[in-house]
Design an enzyme around this catalytic site. Structure first.
Site, PDB file in Angstrom:
ATOM      1  N   GLY A   5       0.815  -1.217   0.000  1.00  0.00           N
ATOM      2  CA  GLY A   5       0.000   0.000   0.000  1.00  0.00           C
ATOM      3  C   GLY A   5       0.845   1.262   0.000  1.00  0.00           C
ATOM      4  N   LEU A  14       1.524   3.558   2.325  1.00  0.00           N
ATOM      5  CA  LEU A  14       2.431   3.715   3.456  1.00  0.00           C
ATOM      6  C   LEU A  14       3.586   2.715   3.389  1.00  0.00           C
ATOM      7  CD1 LEU A  14       2.120   5.783   5.722  1.00  0.00           C
ATOM      8  CD2 LEU A  14       1.348   3.927   7.198  1.00  0.00           C
ATOM      9  N   ALA A  70      -4.571  -1.880   5.972  1.00  0.00           N
ATOM     10  CA  ALA A  70      -5.864  -1.310   6.370  1.00  0.00           C
ATOM     11  C   ALA A  70      -6.850  -1.365   5.216  1.00  0.00           C
ATOM     12  CB  ALA A  70      -5.692   0.139   6.820  1.00  0.00           C
ATOM     13  N   THR A  78      -6.837   7.268  12.070  1.00  0.00           N
ATOM     14  CA  THR A  78      -7.341   8.301  11.152  1.00  0.00           C
ATOM     15  C   THR A  78      -8.112   9.416  11.856  1.00  0.00           C
ATOM     16  OG1 THR A  78      -8.875   8.638   9.283  1.00  0.00           O
ATOM     17  CG2 THR A  78      -9.388   6.858  10.787  1.00  0.00           C
ATOM     18  N   ASP A  79      -8.156  10.578  11.206  1.00  0.00           N
ATOM     19  CA  ASP A  79      -8.992  11.702  11.657  1.00  0.00           C
ATOM     20  C   ASP A  79     -10.480  11.363  11.557  1.00  0.00           C
ATOM     21  OD1 ASP A  79      -8.623  11.634   8.850  1.00  0.00           O
ATOM     22  OD2 ASP A  79      -9.195  13.730   8.638  1.00  0.00           O
ATOM     23  N   TYR A 103     -16.175   3.228   7.924  1.00  0.00           N
ATOM     24  CA  TYR A 103     -14.710   3.264   7.949  1.00  0.00           C
ATOM     25  C   TYR A 103     -14.197   3.833   9.261  1.00  0.00           C
ATOM     26  CZ  TYR A 103     -10.010   5.082   7.080  1.00  0.00           C
ATOM     27  OH  TYR A 103      -8.679   5.400   7.201  1.00  0.00           O
ATOM     28  N   LYS A 118     -12.055   1.891  12.263  1.00  0.00           N
ATOM     29  CA  LYS A 118     -10.726   2.340  12.684  1.00  0.00           C
ATOM     30  C   LYS A 118     -10.702   2.605  14.194  1.00  0.00           C
ATOM     31  CE  LYS A 118      -7.531   2.928  10.473  1.00  0.00           C
ATOM     32  NZ  LYS A 118      -6.436   1.955  10.186  1.00  0.00           N
TER      33      LYS A 118
END
Length: 283
Positions: A10, A12, A61, A102-103, A126, A130
């Site tokens: 991915g 990252l 993820a 994540t935000d 989502y 998370k």
């Protein structure tokens, strides 16, 4: 020092592979989903037995925000069951786990940057998965770092910047939402943070700094302004129109404001965080 990386195929994971040569003292073990399925405990166990990692970076993820609304079971499996499995095996092998969140765990109703102590209230499948993944790790293994980040982009994988550049090559005009505010984060800056944490803990193994941290680049903008700067820095002329979120309905509800406060990570690890426009300009 062995660092095992999940999800290496991915965005990252690719960013980690890009900067890995700068850290010759770290032996990275890069595992994409064909080598390591985080939803399979036996698979994880076998690899940990083989490599005995001191650290594990979970870059695997389910990130298809809108698709998650129609695939909640799949999102849950990868974003909740997977991290729990990793945390259990990390506990067994005394491996420190670094996990990316994540935000989107926030609802976006605040009008000042979110701190690690703010109450999470996801508005999408989502975001919920998370958050549930964070909780699964917290309940399973104390030696963890959970890094909440936002609007990740780079020259690798799939992301907003690459989508904008592709669409600009196909169209004369684009419309982008102008009322969702956040901070673009370069994937390479994010993985540099992960490595800084690893090196810091390796120097001081008795650390009590485990927990949740926010990280993004500095500053804030709308998706429209982000797109505008992408085109400006790439010398692309295009008719770009700002539109409200209501004009661009999506299956998943996104936070209207999700700027992250980075005071904690800067204080604990002494980071100097770069402004998002400076970083974007150099890509």
């Amino acid at each position: 020092m062995v660092v095992l990386v999940t999800g290496s195929g991915g965005q990252l994971g690719q960013a980690l592979q890009f900067i890995a040569p700068n850290y010759p003292d770290i032996h990275f073990v890069f595992c994409d989903s064909t080598i390591l399925d985080i939803t399979n405990s036996n698979n994880i166990n076998q690899l940990f037995k083989q490599f005995k990692p001191s650290f594990c970076i979970n870059a695997a993820a389910y990130t298809a925000v809108d698709k998650a609304e129609s695939e909640p079971e799949k999102a849950h499996l990868i974003n909740v069951v997977g991290p729990k499995n990793l945390a259990e095996v990390c506990k067994e092998f005394d491996t420190i786990l670094l996990h990316i969140s994540t935000d989107f765990v926030f609802d976006g109703t605040k009008d000042s940057p979110y701190t690690e102590d703010d109450f999470p209230n996801p508005t999408s499948v989502y975001g919920q998965t998370k958050l549930d993944g964070e909780k699964a790790i917290q309940e399973t293994w104390q030696k963890h770092f959970i890094i909440r980040t936002s609007w990740v982009y780079s020259q690798f994988g799939n992301n907003f910047m690459k989508t904008m550049l592709r669409l600009a090559s196909e169209r004369d005009k684009l419309s982008v939402v102008n009322d969702q505010i956040g901070t673009p984060t370069n994937a390479v800056d994010l993985v540099e943070v992960l490595i800084t944490i690893i090196l810091s803990v390796n120097r001081q193994p008795t650390t009590d700094n485990y927990g949740i941290y926010n990280f993004s680049n500095e500053g804030q903008c709308s998706w429209y302004y982000f797109a505008k700067k992408i085109f400006e820095f790439n010398n692309i002329k295009i008719n770009l129109e700002p539109i409200p979120t209501t004009s661009f309905p999506t299956p998943a509800k996104r936070p209207g404001y999700s700027v992250l406060d980075k005071s904690k990570i800067k204080k604990v690890f002494g980071f100097e965080v770069k402004y998002w426009e400076e970083v974007l300009k150099k890509i």
